[in-house]
Enzyme design. Sequence first.
Site, mmCIF file in Angstrom:
data_model
loop_
_atom_site.group_PDB
_atom_site.id
_atom_site.type_symbol
_atom_site.label_atom_id
_atom_site.label_comp_id
_atom_site.label_asym_id
_atom_site.label_seq_id
_atom_site.Cartn_x
_atom_site.Cartn_y
_atom_site.Cartn_z
ATOM 1 N N GLY A 51 0.815 -1.210 0.000
ATOM 2 C CA GLY A 51 0.000 0.000 0.000
ATOM 3 C C GLY A 51 0.848 1.261 0.000
ATOM 4 O O GLY A 51 0.346 2.363 0.100
ATOM 5 N N CYS A 52 2.156 1.095 -0.136
ATOM 6 C CA CYS A 52 3.039 2.244 -0.288
ATOM 7 C C CYS A 52 3.624 2.171 -1.696
ATOM 8 O O CYS A 52 3.944 1.089 -2.167
ATOM 9 C CB CYS A 52 4.184 2.208 0.710
ATOM 10 S SG CYS A 52 3.664 1.891 2.395
ATOM 11 N N ALA A 53 3.764 3.310 -2.336
ATOM 12 C CA ALA A 53 4.290 3.302 -3.700
ATOM 13 C C ALA A 53 5.759 2.917 -3.698
ATOM 14 O O ALA A 53 6.233 2.193 -4.557
ATOM 15 C CB ALA A 53 4.108 4.657 -4.343
#
Lengths: 145, 413
Positions: A51-53
């Site tokens: 969920g983090c780029a």
Amino acid sequence: MMTAQDRIQTLVDEFELLDDWEERYRYVIELGRELEPLAESEHDESHRVHGCASQVWLVAEPSGAAPGALKFRGDSDAHIVRGLIAILLRLYNDLPAEQILDLDPRAVFTRIGLSEHLSSQRSNGVKAMTRRIQKEAGAAAESAV
Amino acid sequence: MSMTSGKEKNFDPLAFKSEFPIFERTIRDKPLVYLDSAASAQKPRAVIDAVTQAMEHSFANVHRGLHTMANETTEAFEGARAEVARFLNAPSADNIVFTRGTTEAINLVASSFGAELEAGDEIILSQMEHHSNIVPWHFLRERQGVVLKWVPVTEDGRIDMDAYAEAFSDRTKLVTMTHMSNVTGTRTDGEKIVSMAHDKGVPVLLDGSQSAVHGHVDVQALDVDFFAITGHKIYGPTGIGALYAKSEQLNRIRPYQGGGEMIAEVFEDRVVYADAPAKFEAGTPPIIDAIGLGAALKWLDTQDRDGMEAHERALLDKTMTGLAEFEDLRVIGTAQNKASIITFVMGKAHAHDAAQLLDRYGVAVRAGHHCAQPLMRRFDASSSVRASYAAYNTMDDVETFLDALRSVRGILM
């Protein structure tokens, strides 16, 4: 041990000394540089925060500071995100699990002028990292009962 | 670039920009420098007005009612289809299928044309495709045993045409390639790609998401079998795009989705489909978006497109010259035939860090893998920054971007 409120206040005080956003970001990056490095083997899927780029890893371990307390270590391939991890660790490390669950970092990030990292855009990882920290705390609280 | 028209020639970037209301806004008290048009372009007043007009003045479902507004809306909707046909120089509006965008257009071909393929049949595609021109074909690989043949990309970001020539076999059933890379901005040689495939009797799909924005497209001159475009990159609304296909393909391949509007007759035991393009447009279409796309293309037709292209070239050249002064900065895609899309890696600086900091200076860029992971792997760049210009960008934007990038570099490196 500092209470959650003390920790927040210390961060707010530190950031208030910084004049503009460039200074704030330089400081965030600086905080990230000071993070204790993760072992090569800890950069694995089980520690990956989705969920983090950018890539983020978080390791949670029991802390001796209080019953059910946790100590976190983390890393990212992006400098700003590593700094954000450092801020989260300063908030949460060694806190008892129930206090971790009670601490909402959103107000803190707003007060230190980093609120843009709270948007629901997937590329911003604070939400995902907080969720992971609180999930670990939830598990620790449960096993402590 | 010969476009015979009586349009006023004298492209004025500032006048062009003034047609886009969004540039009145600021980001943190700084004028917006929008360098993310390859992801989605801003909308001119003409499109905003057309969309508003469609909802305020004359709206109904299309092809169904017999009342005045149904007729007006159908006229506007079909007028938009005619605009797309004119824009691509298609022989007829009947060759134009409205889709949600390029992605759906390609999925349509993969589903309908792809249904005819058997295990061991081959599809040729390049290493620099967008995921939307990769994943639908992976479906055919997974579900039907179709084989994907990958054509590599040269060091400067072109399709390796020698390798392409060698990729054909007697099992090749389709070539599907980009007409312009969304990462490098490289224009591919559409005519050559098509003619080489046709020599082997193989049809070709070209992904025109980017190429339709940065130059003239003539599907008849290309002799291409399928050509996909999306509206939101050509200054139109989101949720609308189009597939051009040759009549022989549209008449032969099976429908994509089933529902209202795509049928002639429905019985308990059989269905008679409508003729193309209706056959491929099940359900109520995105009427307002299609009208908006028609307005965008009509508006574009009143612009000096050669002048726009020359202006974009100047933006590109100035940026490339500026970036060359950065130590340890690598541009991915340095081929000469390139549009104003510039992707780069700056030393060890993470692209997300760079993009977030650029945003603080009011400069909007894209960071990441740009939905083209095979290409990023080819260039050993897990993540990169992309600055992409449209004709509303100015030379001042380039200066602002380069200045901001220098500051970002100072912070990160």
